[in-house]
Design a protein around this motif. Sequence first.
Motif, PDB file in Angstrom:
ATOM      1  N   ASP A 148       0.866  -1.162   0.000  1.00 33.68           N
ATOM      2  CA  ASP A 148       0.000   0.000   0.000  1.00 33.68           C
ATOM      3  C   ASP A 148       0.916   1.229   0.000  1.00 33.68           C
ATOM      4  O   ASP A 148       1.942   1.234   0.691  1.00 33.68           O
ATOM      5  CB  ASP A 148      -0.868  -0.038   1.268  1.00 33.68           C
ATOM      6  N   PRO A 149       0.609   2.271  -0.765  1.00 33.47           N
ATOM      7  CA  PRO A 149       1.492   3.440  -0.830  1.00 33.47           C
ATOM      8  C   PRO A 149       1.830   4.042   0.539  1.00 33.47           C
ATOM      9  O   PRO A 149       2.977   4.428   0.782  1.00 33.47           O
ATOM     10  CB  PRO A 149       0.712   4.442  -1.690  1.00 33.47           C
ATOM     11  N   ALA A 150       0.864   4.094   1.440  1.00 31.07           N
ATOM     12  CA  ALA A 150       1.131   4.670   2.768  1.00 31.07           C
ATOM     13  C   ALA A 150       2.133   3.807   3.534  1.00 31.07           C
ATOM     14  O   ALA A 150       3.040   4.322   4.189  1.00 31.07           O
ATOM     15  CB  ALA A 150      -0.170   4.810   3.555  1.00 31.07           C
ATOM     16  N   GLY A 153       4.360   1.764   2.167  1.00 29.76           N
ATOM     17  CA  GLY A 153       5.636   1.920   1.477  1.00 29.76           C
ATOM     18  C   GLY A 153       6.360   3.185   1.915  1.00 29.76           C
ATOM     19  O   GLY A 153       7.572   3.171   2.150  1.00 29.76           O
ATOM     20  N   GLU A 154       5.616   4.261   2.059  1.00 30.89           N
ATOM     21  CA  GLU A 154       6.211   5.531   2.493  1.00 30.89           C
ATOM     22  C   GLU A 154       6.737   5.434   3.927  1.00 30.89           C
ATOM     23  O   GLU A 154       7.837   5.891   4.223  1.00 30.89           O
ATOM     24  CB  GLU A 154       5.174   6.656   2.387  1.00 30.89           C
ATOM     25  N   ARG A 155       5.947   4.800   4.820  1.00 32.29           N
ATOM     26  CA  ARG A 155       6.398   4.643   6.212  1.00 32.29           C
ATOM     27  C   ARG A 155       7.659   3.790   6.285  1.00 32.29           C
ATOM     28  O   ARG A 155       8.581   4.078   7.050  1.00 32.29           O
ATOM     29  CB  ARG A 155       5.294   4.035   7.067  1.00 32.29           C
ATOM     30  N   GLN A 192       9.895   3.464   3.898  1.00 31.23           N
ATOM     31  CA  GLN A 192      10.990   4.284   3.355  1.00 31.23           C
ATOM     32  C   GLN A 192      11.552   5.209   4.438  1.00 31.23           C
ATOM     33  O   GLN A 192      12.762   5.372   4.559  1.00 31.23           O
ATOM     34  CB  GLN A 192      10.503   5.134   2.166  1.00 31.23           C
ATOM     35  N   VAL A 193      10.648   5.808   5.223  1.00 26.49           N
ATOM     36  CA  VAL A 193      11.077   6.708   6.301  1.00 26.49           C
ATOM     37  C   VAL A 193      11.887   5.935   7.339  1.00 26.49           C
ATOM     38  O   VAL A 193      12.946   6.382   7.788  1.00 26.49           O
ATOM     39  CB  VAL A 193       9.856   7.407   6.947  1.00 26.49           C
ATOM     40  N   LEU A 238      15.704   0.627   1.181  1.00 25.83           N
ATOM     41  CA  LEU A 238      14.485  -0.103   1.520  1.00 25.83           C
ATOM     42  C   LEU A 238      14.723  -1.618   1.454  1.00 25.83           C
ATOM     43  O   LEU A 238      14.267  -2.361   2.322  1.00 25.83           O
ATOM     44  CB  LEU A 238      13.325   0.305   0.609  1.00 25.83           C
TER      45      LEU A 238
END
Length: 99
Positions: free
Chosen positions: A9-11, A13-15, A17-18, A27
């Motif tokens: 899920d994009p959200a 994936g972003e978390r 990455q952070v 990653l």
Amino acid sequence: MSRISVRLDPALGERLQVRAAGAGLSLSAFARSVLEQAADPSDRYVYSSQDEIFATCIQILSILATSVGDRAPDTLARGMNEAKTMLRQRGLLDPERDR
């Protein structure tokens, strides 16, 4: 070497990455590290999604330890030794740092 492909899920994936950036990892390297920990053969508890609860517990225990240490340093030392024993028994204390 095995290879896996995962859709995120994009959200999420972003978390991730952070988190990876915060650890100074790509990653892929971060994901490998998490998977290695999750597959730990000693069955240690690896991670929790309850970071906020753990943070609050750590704060409370720190305040309590400071208070006990001010009033009864020997009681604090005994409690810390007992805590180390319990952590060691559960595989939660890194032997390299257990000094």
